[in-house]
Design an enzyme around this catalytic site. Structure first.
Site, PDB file in Angstrom:
ATOM      1  N   PHE A 116       0.816  -1.213   0.000  1.00 54.44           N
ATOM      2  CA  PHE A 116       0.000   0.000   0.000  1.00 54.44           C
ATOM      3  C   PHE A 116       0.857   1.273   0.000  1.00 54.44           C
ATOM      4  O   PHE A 116       0.526   2.254   0.669  1.00 54.44           O
ATOM      5  CB  PHE A 116      -0.955   0.004   1.201  1.00 54.44           C
ATOM      6  CG  PHE A 116      -1.508  -1.345   1.524  1.00 54.44           C
ATOM      7  CD1 PHE A 116      -2.288  -2.021   0.602  1.00 54.44           C
ATOM      8  CD2 PHE A 116      -1.225  -1.966   2.729  1.00 54.44           C
ATOM      9  CE1 PHE A 116      -2.784  -3.278   0.881  1.00 54.44           C
ATOM     10  CE2 PHE A 116      -1.719  -3.221   3.024  1.00 54.44           C
ATOM     11  CZ  PHE A 116      -2.507  -3.889   2.096  1.00 54.44           C
ATOM     12  N   CYS A 117       1.960   1.229  -0.731  1.00 56.60           N
ATOM     13  CA  CYS A 117       2.854   2.389  -0.859  1.00 56.60           C
ATOM     14  C   CYS A 117       3.372   2.879   0.491  1.00 56.60           C
ATOM     15  O   CYS A 117       3.629   4.066   0.667  1.00 56.60           O
ATOM     16  CB  CYS A 117       2.147   3.531  -1.606  1.00 56.60           C
ATOM     17  SG  CYS A 117       1.592   3.098  -3.258  1.00 56.60           S
ATOM     18  N   ASN A 118       3.509   1.974   1.443  1.00 53.65           N
ATOM     19  CA  ASN A 118       4.022   2.331   2.768  1.00 53.65           C
ATOM     20  C   ASN A 118       4.997   1.239   3.216  1.00 53.65           C
ATOM     21  O   ASN A 118       4.683   0.432   4.089  1.00 53.65           O
ATOM     22  CB  ASN A 118       2.867   2.464   3.769  1.00 53.65           C
ATOM     23  CG  ASN A 118       3.300   3.172   5.047  1.00 53.65           C
ATOM     24  OD1 ASN A 118       4.490   3.230   5.362  1.00 53.65           O
ATOM     25  ND2 ASN A 118       2.346   3.694   5.781  1.00 53.65           N
TER      26      ASN A 118
END
Length: 629
Positions: free
Chosen positions: A258-260
């Site tokens: 999730f782009c984290n």
């Protein structure tokens, strides 16, 4: 919720400002989508951003930047500081220390194309007077044309939020759904008591409280989790997502990190060495490898908002119960009695068809007799692959026209002949590459890195690129013609070429017949043939063998074969079972027309095991002498 957040933020921002004199930007896009955001002045950051798309579902690419006022002007000494400056401050730039990398229309007063000289917008043309009577220069924040059509839609978006009761009502609704999902997931257990899911973050701790609502801050309406089998092993998010898309109704899940990456690494308890090892094995952000070396690479996320319904929650829980919860003896539909020694059932099957796939994901070459490589692989099988501009091997499910490309190996002339509709045949020698200066390059096959040499040069590249409409190159596996010792460093293992897991894939005609009966009973369209599954060997049961055995022939007898022996004129090839073949959307592609069917959905009805859809068995072995079978 706000008070707790403010306490942490106030401490953090205070430390940064005192120690480093940094400006703070808060990304509040996710929070603002489902809850009111109120940051008192004591903990307010210098800047905050929110997304209207996350709030309303439309328009895309439009958000808001909120800037905190400052009493004193600040001199800018770099472009990055310039980007962070408050609009109420005096703007003046020392060009000696302000190298600009880019700028958009409307953001400059003057620019010289032949020199590194630009003056940022400083005119008062777009100035507005704020509540303190000061002139605010908004020109410095403009980069390009404003999204004026999207801005016109914002009024309707805010009206919708008001009609639903405002952000407090939306927050209550979304959080209630998330809380119910967490409790429902927590109640799912396998037959041996192992939890079906592992929930990450604050929601994971929330379940452990005897009375969660009593004095505990409720987390936000986003639940991150993974599914595990009865042995506690993580089922890859890629498998879960693929099965969810086949559900009725289909369920779309967001999966990965999730782009984290920082939060992902912490939640999954991955050391830096684990992340680097996963990368070395070929895993990269955004791919479909949910588990590498037994460890999860990401998770599954369920987010709730203003449009979420109880029916959405129930559909997800029902799907997980149906597909992943083990219930004793019924937990796998693949098993039969395998306690007897299957070696007594020699000659139970005969080879019906032999297929060689010279170019991975292209059409099959059916043969009656064929040389066997010393590793047990059919010679030239999956020895070539089409590689796109990113260095990845092209796959049939992404490029259906590959089914119309028919490669053929001519053993007499030692050449590769490739044909396709409305194209002249492409003929390439198998002796030496067209460009001998080519060095082996990395080729990514199903997320795994291996080596390949460009074959056929521009001639082959132009032929395939023209037919497929995608720029690509033909690559030949680097291990061709090498000994086991010379290929010991190959990460994929010696002798596999571009095969996924093992040198041979075997499938029985019994399995095809059973699958077609399922497709017919469900009314799911055209029946399948063995070439849908790209096997090397297709076997059929011999009637005399069936009479001699006391065991009933199952729908997929290859599931229980541990060893097979193939007798040739000069040798006997012994092959050992490696494991069952996990299927993907490629089996949906008709090998003749390239049209998509419902094969994977039909297999999911009865061939699921630990979150995977299994069909066919991989075998591997060795032959002392290369011979013809």
């Amino acid at each position: 919720r706000a008070s707790s957040f403010c306490t942490q933020l106030q401490f953090t921002t205070g430390q940064l400002r005192v120690c480093h004199k940094w400006s703070i930007l808060l990304d509040s896009a996710k929070a603002a989508a489902t809850s009111p955001v109120d940051l008192p002045n004591a903990c307010a950051p210098d800047f905050a951003v929110a997304s209207f798309y996350k709030m309303f579902g439309y328009p895309t690419g439009l958000g808001v930047l909120i800037m905190k006022k400052r009493p004193k002007p600040k001199r800018i000494t770099s472009v990055r500081e310039e980007a962070m400056i408050s609009s109420s401050e005096e703007l003046w730039v020392d060009r000696k220390y302000s190298p600009r990398h880019y700028f958009g229309g409307g953001s400059v007063d003057v620019v010289l194309p032949q020199k590194d000289f630009v003056v940022p917008r400083r005119t008062q043309l777009v100035n507005k007077e704020n509540e303190s009577g000061e002139y605010v220069n908004l020109g410095v924040t403009v980069h390009g044309t404003e999204h004026f059509r999207g801005i016109l839609q914002l009024e309707h978006g805010f009206k919708e939020l008001d009609a639903l009761g405002g952000m407090k009502a939306i927050s209550s609704h979304a959080t209630c759904l998330a809380e119910e999902l967490v409790f429902q997931l927590g109640k799912l257990l396998h037959d041996n008591g192992t939890p079906v899911t592992h929930i990450y973050g604050q929601w994971g701790n929330y379940l452990s409280k005897s009375n969660p609502r009593n004095g505990i801050l409720t987390p936000g309406p986003t639940v991150a989790f993974n599914i595990q089998d009865r042995d506690g092993c993580i089922i890859g998010y890629d498998e879960v997502s693929r099965l969810a898309s086949l559900n009725t109704p289909p369920i779309q899940l967001r999966t990965g990190c999730f782009c984290n990456p920082g939060a992902c690494q912490e939640a999954l308890s991955l050391a830096e060495s684990d992340v680097l090892e996963q990368y070395k094995s070929g895993h990269v952000c955004g791919d479909k490898r949910g588990v590498v070396n037994g460890k999860a690479t990401g998770a599954i996320r369920a987010s709730f908002g203003k449009d979420s319904l109880w029916e959405d929650l129930n559909a997800l829980i029902t799907f997980i119960q149906k597909v992943f919860v083990s219930r004793g003896s019924a937990r796998t539909r693949l098993s039969t009695d395998t306690s007897s020694d299957t070696s007594t059932n020699a000659n139970i099957a005969v080879i019906e068809s032999l297929f060689v796939f010279p170019i991975k994901s292209c059409a099959a070459m059916k043969v009656n007799r064929w040389p066997i490589h010393q590793t047990g692989r059919l010679s030239f099988d999956r020895e070539f692959a089409l590689v796109d501009s990113s260095g990845s091997a092209m796959r049939l499910h992404s490029h259906p026209r590959m089914s119309e490309i028919h490669p053929r190996i001519d053993l007499d002339t030692n050449s590769l002949v490739v044909s396709a509709p409305h194209c002249d045949d492409l003929i390439l020698s198998l002796n030496t590459p067209t460009d001998e200066s080519n060095n082996p390059e990395d080729v990514q096959v199903c997320g795994v890195l291996c080596k390949g040499t460009i074959w056929g040069g521009r001639k082959a590249s132009s032929w395939f690129s023209s037919f497929l409409g995608v720029r690509c190159w033909l690559a030949r596996h680097h291990d061709v013609g090498k000994t086991r010792a010379e290929s010991s460093r190959n990460e994929r293992g010696y002798g596999l070429a571009y095969s996924n897991e093992a040198s041979l894939l075997l499938l029985s005609q019994n399995a095809i017949t059973t699958l077609n009966s399922v497709i017919s009973s469900q009314g799911w369209g055209k029946q399948v043939v063995s070439r849908h599954f790209r096997p090397n060997i297709v076997v059929s049961s011999g009637s005399e063998a069936q009479k001699d055995t006391e065991h009933q022939v199952t729908s997929n007898p290859e599931d229980f074969w541990q060893k097979i022996c193939i007798k040739t004129k000069n040798n006997t090839l012994e092959l050992n079972a490696i494991g069952k073949c996990a299927r993907c959307q490629m089996v949906d592609i008709d090998p003749d027309s390239g049209m998509k069917g419902n094969t994977l959905r039909a297999l999911a009805e009865y061939r699921r095991e630990r979150g995977k859809i299994l069909f066919g068995t991989f075998f591997s072995g060795s032959s002392k002498n290369e011979s013809t079978g």
